[in-house]
Design a protein around this motif. Structure first.
Motif, short mmCIF file in Angstrom:
data_model
loop_
_atom_site.label_atom_id
_atom_site.label_comp_id
_atom_site.label_asym_id
_atom_site.label_seq_id
_atom_site.Cartn_x
_atom_site.Cartn_y
_atom_site.Cartn_z
N ALA A 53 0.82 -1.22 0.00
CA ALA A 53 0.00 0.00 0.00
C ALA A 53 0.86 1.27 0.00
O ALA A 53 0.52 2.25 -0.67
CB ALA A 53 -0.94 0.00 1.20
N GLU A 54 1.98 1.26 0.73
CA GLU A 54 2.85 2.44 0.78
C GLU A 54 3.51 2.69 -0.57
O GLU A 54 3.64 3.84 -1.01
CB GLU A 54 3.91 2.27 1.87
N VAL A 55 3.96 1.62 -1.22
CA VAL A 55 4.60 1.76 -2.54
C VAL A 55 3.58 2.27 -3.55
O VAL A 55 3.88 3.13 -4.38
CB VAL A 55 5.21 0.41 -2.98
N ILE A 56 2.37 1.75 -3.47
CA ILE A 56 1.31 2.19 -4.39
C ILE A 56 1.00 3.67 -4.16
O ILE A 56 0.88 4.44 -5.12
CB ILE A 56 0.04 1.33 -4.21
N ALA A 57 0.89 4.06 -2.89
CA ALA A 57 0.61 5.46 -2.59
C ALA A 57 1.73 6.36 -3.11
O ALA A 57 1.47 7.43 -3.66
CB ALA A 57 0.44 5.65 -1.08
N GLY A 58 2.99 5.94 -2.96
CA GLY A 58 4.12 6.72 -3.47
C GLY A 58 4.09 6.84 -4.99
O GLY A 58 4.37 7.90 -5.55
N ALA A 59 3.75 5.73 -5.66
CA ALA A 59 3.67 5.75 -7.12
C ALA A 59 2.55 6.67 -7.60
O ALA A 59 2.71 7.42 -8.57
CB ALA A 59 3.46 4.33 -7.65
N LEU A 60 1.40 6.61 -6.92
CA LEU A 60 0.29 7.50 -7.29
C LEU A 60 0.65 8.96 -7.05
O LEU A 60 0.32 9.83 -7.86
CB LEU A 60 -0.97 7.13 -6.51
N GLU A 61 1.35 9.22 -5.96
CA GLU A 61 1.78 10.59 -5.67
C GLU A 61 2.77 11.09 -6.72
O GLU A 61 2.69 12.23 -7.17
CB GLU A 61 2.42 10.64 -4.28
N GLU A 62 3.69 10.22 -7.12
CA GLU A 62 4.64 10.59 -8.17
C GLU A 62 3.92 10.90 -9.48
O GLU A 62 4.21 11.88 -10.16
CB GLU A 62 5.64 9.46 -8.39
N GLY A 63 2.96 10.05 -9.84
CA GLY A 63 2.19 10.27 -11.07
C GLY A 63 1.40 11.55 -11.02
O GLY A 63 1.33 12.31 -12.00
N GLU A 64 0.80 11.82 -9.86
CA GLU A 64 0.03 13.05 -9.69
C GLU A 64 0.94 14.27 -9.83
O GLU A 64 0.58 15.27 -10.46
CB GLU A 64 -0.65 13.04 -8.33
N GLY A 65 2.14 14.17 -9.28
CA GLY A 65 3.11 15.27 -9.39
C GLY A 65 3.53 15.51 -10.83
O GLY A 65 3.63 16.66 -11.28
N ARG A 66 3.78 14.42 -11.56
CA ARG A 66 4.16 14.59 -12.97
C ARG A 66 3.02 15.18 -13.79
O ARG A 66 3.25 16.01 -14.67
CB ARG A 66 4.61 13.25 -13.55
N LEU A 67 1.80 14.78 -13.48
CA LEU A 67 0.64 15.33 -14.19
C LEU A 67 0.52 16.82 -13.91
O LEU A 67 0.31 17.62 -14.83
CB LEU A 67 -0.63 14.59 -13.79
#
Length: 155
Positions: A53-67
């Motif tokens: 769950a933590e890795v997924i949350a980090g990946a989603l946060e990274e994607g949101e930042g790039r967007l």
């Protein structure tokens, strides 16, 4: 994906990224739009089997930042992250690590304010440029002389 909520968040993020590529108006035009589609597909395929769950949350946060970076700055490519200076000092007054030996390179914090470990790291972390160090030392000496001259002239 770990949960249906994280799966829904990932799919929503992917859809938003693909929508941005349709109307992309960046400097690269169609090439950048294709890059957005290819990069989105590649990254989401690479990360489709994440379970933590933590890795997924980090990946989603990274994607949101790039967007958000793409939307705000019009840059489709990832940006470099800021890293603090390794040699100490600040951006304007970077202390030369080559002078870490016996000189007063850390006089602004006092010789006792700098640990031996920090001194060793500073001495070996950055490449040494003797001409630049000599120029910095000459500039410091010149500033010091000018300050002394100004102080005696006003006194």
């Amino acid at each position: 994906m770990a949960t249906s909520a994280s799966r829904a968040a990932a799919l929503s993020l992917m859809r938003r990224m693909l929508r941005v590529s349709r109307g992309w108006r960046g400097e690269g035009g169609a090439d950048e739009a294709r890059y957005i589609v290819q990069e989105t597909s590649r990254v989401f395929r690479e990360r489709k089997n994440l379970r933590d769950a933590e890795v997924i949350a980090g990946a989603l946060e990274e994607g949101e930042g790039r967007l958000q970076t793409a939307l705000h700055y019009g840059i489709a490519y990832p940006r470099m992250t800021h890293t603090p200076l390794a040699g100490g000092g600040d951006v304007k007054n970077v202390l030369p690590p080559a002078e870490a030996g016996g000189s007063s390179w850390a006089s602004h914090v006092g010789e006792k304010g700098v640990s031996d470990a920090a001194r060793n790291i500073a001495a070996h972390a950055a490449p040494v440029n003797p001409r630049a160090n000599a120029a910095r030392e000459a500039a410091r000496a010149k500033r010091l002389a000018m300050m002394k001259a100004t102080a005696t002239a006003t006194a």
